[in-house]
Design an enzyme around this catalytic site. Structure first.
Site, mmCIF file in Angstrom:
data_model
loop_
_atom_site.group_PDB
_atom_site.id
_atom_site.type_symbol
_atom_site.label_atom_id
_atom_site.label_comp_id
_atom_site.label_asym_id
_atom_site.label_seq_id
_atom_site.Cartn_x
_atom_site.Cartn_y
_atom_site.Cartn_z
ATOM 1 N N ILE A 51 0.870 -1.176 0.000
ATOM 2 C CA ILE A 51 0.000 0.000 0.000
ATOM 3 C C ILE A 51 0.910 1.231 0.000
ATOM 4 O O ILE A 51 1.466 1.596 1.034
ATOM 5 C CB ILE A 51 -0.926 0.007 1.234
ATOM 6 C CG1 ILE A 51 -1.748 -1.285 1.287
ATOM 7 C CG2 ILE A 51 -1.832 1.237 1.213
ATOM 8 C CD1 ILE A 51 -2.416 -1.551 2.618
ATOM 9 N N PRO A 52 1.084 1.870 -1.173
ATOM 10 C CA PRO A 52 2.065 2.961 -1.305
ATOM 11 C C PRO A 52 1.598 4.287 -0.692
ATOM 12 O O PRO A 52 1.315 5.257 -1.389
ATOM 13 C CB PRO A 52 2.240 3.070 -2.815
ATOM 14 C CG PRO A 52 0.910 2.664 -3.367
ATOM 15 C CD PRO A 52 0.413 1.590 -2.434
ATOM 16 N N CYS A 53 1.544 4.320 0.634
ATOM 17 C CA CYS A 53 1.046 5.509 1.321
ATOM 18 C C CYS A 53 1.925 6.735 1.070
ATOM 19 O O CYS A 53 1.464 7.865 1.246
ATOM 20 C CB CYS A 53 0.891 5.247 2.808
ATOM 21 S SG CYS A 53 2.377 4.693 3.626
ATOM 22 N N TYR A 54 3.139 6.534 0.622
ATOM 23 C CA TYR A 54 4.016 7.671 0.324
ATOM 24 C C TYR A 54 3.492 8.484 -0.858
ATOM 25 O O TYR A 54 3.924 9.617 -1.078
ATOM 26 C CB TYR A 54 5.455 7.204 0.064
ATOM 27 C CG TYR A 54 5.621 6.311 -1.134
ATOM 28 C CD1 TYR A 54 5.877 6.839 -2.389
ATOM 29 C CD2 TYR A 54 5.524 4.931 -1.016
ATOM 30 C CE1 TYR A 54 6.017 6.022 -3.500
ATOM 31 C CE2 TYR A 54 5.673 4.102 -2.103
ATOM 32 C CZ TYR A 54 5.920 4.657 -3.355
ATOM 33 O OH TYR A 54 6.063 3.847 -4.449
ATOM 34 N N ARG A 55 2.544 7.956 -1.621
ATOM 35 C CA ARG A 55 1.957 8.681 -2.747
ATOM 36 C C ARG A 55 0.833 9.618 -2.316
ATOM 37 O O ARG A 55 0.173 10.218 -3.155
ATOM 38 C CB ARG A 55 1.423 7.696 -3.789
ATOM 39 C CG ARG A 55 2.514 6.929 -4.500
ATOM 40 C CD ARG A 55 1.949 6.051 -5.594
ATOM 41 N NE ARG A 55 3.026 5.246 -6.174
ATOM 42 C CZ ARG A 55 2.848 4.031 -6.652
ATOM 43 N NH1 ARG A 55 1.645 3.464 -6.653
ATOM 44 N NH2 ARG A 55 3.874 3.358 -7.138
#
Length: 98
Positions: A51-55
């Site tokens: 889950i690419p929460c950095y995006r």
């Protein structure tokens, strides 16, 4: 499906090289006033590799000072590796928003 799970589903749909704001995600989920809850969901992300929460950035395109997976510099590094460009104020350029 619970709210946090819905947040993770939306975040997983953000394309490589693009970002969304907390508010955009909250609006997609039906209540644009729940952007803080989106932030909490991402802060406790159970699978940061999937889950690419950095995006996810704030409405101004700024990275989180409290990025849970390495701090604000790490979030910016991850975005830059995807080709995302920041302006002189440290904000993601608008063309990189979904």
């Amino acid at each position: 499906m619970k709210f946090f799970e819905k947040v993770y589903q939306v975040v997983q749909s953000i394309p490589y090289g693009k970002v969304m704001s907390y508010g955009q995600i909250a609006e997609i989920l039906g209540n644009k006033r729940m952007s803080r809850q989106v932030g909490w969901a991402l802060h406790v992300n159970p699978s940061p590799d999937l889950i690419p929460c950095y995006r996810v950035v704030n409405r101004f395109g700024e990275v989180s000072k409290a990025f849970a997976f390495g701090g604000e510099n790490r979030q910016r590094e991850l975005l830059e590796t995807e080709g995302i460009i920041f302006d002189k104020k440290g904000r993601v350029k608008p063309c990189f928003f979904v």
